[in-house]
Motif scaffolding. Sequence first.
Motif, PDB file in Angstrom:
ATOM      1  N   ILE A 156       0.849  -1.196   0.000  1.00 47.88           N
ATOM      2  CA  ILE A 156       0.000   0.000   0.000  1.00 47.88           C
ATOM      3  C   ILE A 156       0.885   1.246   0.000  1.00 47.88           C
ATOM      4  O   ILE A 156       1.849   1.332   0.752  1.00 47.88           O
ATOM      5  CB  ILE A 156      -0.942   0.003   1.214  1.00 47.88           C
ATOM      6  N   THR A 157       0.554   2.205  -0.854  1.00 49.31           N
ATOM      7  CA  THR A 157       1.322   3.447  -0.974  1.00 49.31           C
ATOM      8  C   THR A 157       0.778   4.490  -0.005  1.00 49.31           C
ATOM      9  O   THR A 157      -0.444   4.729   0.050  1.00 49.31           O
ATOM     10  CB  THR A 157       1.249   4.002  -2.407  1.00 49.31           C
ATOM     11  N   VAL A 158       1.671   5.109   0.770  1.00 51.81           N
ATOM     12  CA  VAL A 158       1.284   6.152   1.720  1.00 51.81           C
ATOM     13  C   VAL A 158       1.473   7.519   1.069  1.00 51.81           C
ATOM     14  O   VAL A 158       2.565   7.837   0.578  1.00 51.81           O
ATOM     15  CB  VAL A 158       2.111   6.054   3.021  1.00 51.81           C
ATOM     16  N   LEU A 159       0.424   8.321   1.052  1.00 56.11           N
ATOM     17  CA  LEU A 159       0.448   9.643   0.425  1.00 56.11           C
ATOM     18  C   LEU A 159       0.342  10.729   1.493  1.00 56.11           C
ATOM     19  O   LEU A 159      -0.576  10.701   2.321  1.00 56.11           O
ATOM     20  CB  LEU A 159      -0.716   9.784  -0.560  1.00 56.11           C
ATOM     21  N   GLU A 160       1.266  11.673   1.483  1.00 51.46           N
ATOM     22  CA  GLU A 160       1.237  12.794   2.421  1.00 51.46           C
ATOM     23  C   GLU A 160       0.445  13.942   1.808  1.00 51.46           C
ATOM     24  O   GLU A 160       0.730  14.383   0.701  1.00 51.46           O
ATOM     25  CB  GLU A 160       2.646  13.235   2.771  1.00 51.46           C
ATOM     26  N   LYS A 161      -0.535  14.432   2.561  1.00 49.78           N
ATOM     27  CA  LYS A 161      -1.372  15.536   2.101  1.00 49.78           C
ATOM     28  C   LYS A 161      -1.367  16.644   3.161  1.00 49.78           C
ATOM     29  O   LYS A 161      -0.788  16.494   4.242  1.00 49.78           O
ATOM     30  CB  LYS A 161      -2.799  15.046   1.847  1.00 49.78           C
ATOM     31  N   SER A 162      -2.060  17.738   2.868  1.00 50.70           N
ATOM     32  CA  SER A 162      -1.962  18.927   3.718  1.00 50.70           C
ATOM     33  C   SER A 162      -2.855  18.894   4.951  1.00 50.70           C
ATOM     34  O   SER A 162      -2.638  19.660   5.893  1.00 50.70           O
ATOM     35  CB  SER A 162      -2.305  20.182   2.901  1.00 50.70           C
ATOM     36  N   ASP A 163      -3.858  17.991   4.983  1.00 53.36           N
ATOM     37  CA  ASP A 163      -4.829  18.055   6.073  1.00 53.36           C
ATOM     38  C   ASP A 163      -5.564  16.723   6.203  1.00 53.36           C
ATOM     39  O   ASP A 163      -5.942  16.118   5.198  1.00 53.36           O
ATOM     40  CB  ASP A 163      -5.830  19.193   5.796  1.00 53.36           C
ATOM     41  N   THR A 164      -5.762  16.275   7.427  1.00 54.11           N
ATOM     42  CA  THR A 164      -6.432  14.990   7.655  1.00 54.11           C
ATOM     43  C   THR A 164      -7.880  15.011   7.160  1.00 54.11           C
ATOM     44  O   THR A 164      -8.323  14.101   6.447  1.00 54.11           O
ATOM     45  CB  THR A 164      -6.407  14.616   9.145  1.00 54.11           C
ATOM     46  N   ALA A 165      -8.617  16.056   7.542  1.00 54.61           N
ATOM     47  CA  ALA A 165     -10.028  16.114   7.149  1.00 54.61           C
ATOM     48  C   ALA A 165     -10.184  16.262   5.638  1.00 54.61           C
ATOM     49  O   ALA A 165     -11.100  15.702   5.035  1.00 54.61           O
ATOM     50  CB  ALA A 165     -10.721  17.266   7.878  1.00 54.61           C
ATOM     51  N   ALA A 166      -9.291  17.020   5.010  1.00 50.62           N
ATOM     52  CA  ALA A 166      -9.352  17.197   3.558  1.00 50.62           C
ATOM     53  C   ALA A 166      -9.135  15.866   2.843  1.00 50.62           C
ATOM     54  O   ALA A 166      -9.714  15.624   1.774  1.00 50.62           O
ATOM     55  CB  ALA A 166      -8.319  18.220   3.106  1.00 50.62           C
ATOM     56  N   CYS A 167      -8.305  15.004   3.421  1.00 55.67           N
ATOM     57  CA  CYS A 167      -8.096  13.670   2.841  1.00 55.67           C
ATOM     58  C   CYS A 167      -9.391  12.867   2.864  1.00 55.67           C
ATOM     59  O   CYS A 167      -9.722  12.153   1.897  1.00 55.67           O
ATOM     60  CB  CYS A 167      -7.008  12.926   3.613  1.00 55.67           C
TER      61      CYS A 167
END
Length: 277
Positions: free
Chosen positions: A124-135
């Motif tokens: 599984i690929t882990v993707l870093e994004k700017s915000d938990t809720a936005a994900c």
Amino acid sequence: MAKRPTIAIQGIKASFHEEAALTYFGEEIETLECMTFKRMFEEMKQERADYIVMAIENSIAGSLLPNYSLLQDYNFPIIGEIFLPVQLHLLALPGLRFEDIKYVQSHPIAIRQCEEFLQDLQGITVLEKSDTAACAKEIQDLQLKDTVAIANLNAAKAFGLEVLERRIESNKKNYTRFLVIAREHEDIKDANKASVCFRVNNKPGSLAKVLTIFAQNNINLSKIQSMPVLGKPNEYNFYLDLEWTEQKAYDLSLRKILKYTHNLSVMGEYKSNDTRK
């Protein structure tokens, strides 16, 4: 009717920042969503926000060092703090099976807090994004059937997602400390904590002399953080959180350390609110 205060938060509604803002101010607020920490300060500088609620450290991931620089750059006063227990869950569209998961996305800090759980997920690929809720919102908006988000239960409720796995954070006593920052100075009654910043001379024992003064006056150091001063080799800003039981002892300590410090600034005096105790 009094105007609701506008609170700048990093991220969107249902994020941990909004949860912290509601914990401190109550339900009668307006939240101003900002995708970066700097954006929050810019919004308050433009008088579009009355307060900022900003994460400053986490019990697992440590300090958010760039945020100390923002405190210095904008010089808005700290008036309070919140310690928020962080409970993280794996969220997905209803009916998604574990074998369908190809991607996990969340804020980098949340990902670090769940490293033990993520290590057990194969392929599984882990993707870093700017915000938990936005994900979480993105999964619902785009109907992503191969992606899960790490976020809180508020995000699951807000965006109609199912909880695949509960409490996946590595440490179940995981807390994030948030600062409450005001646009203008406010007198805080019975303040017993302060956040200060200073530099010391680059000589042996300079910092030790300052710390000794605090110890002699029964001032507790609940936090000490150093950061290099850009463009000035061997110079550091020291950020300290001080706690006291006698105001006179705190005042005396600040006067005494002037002899050994420069660029001393009191970033805020407020009430200690450490709910972990």
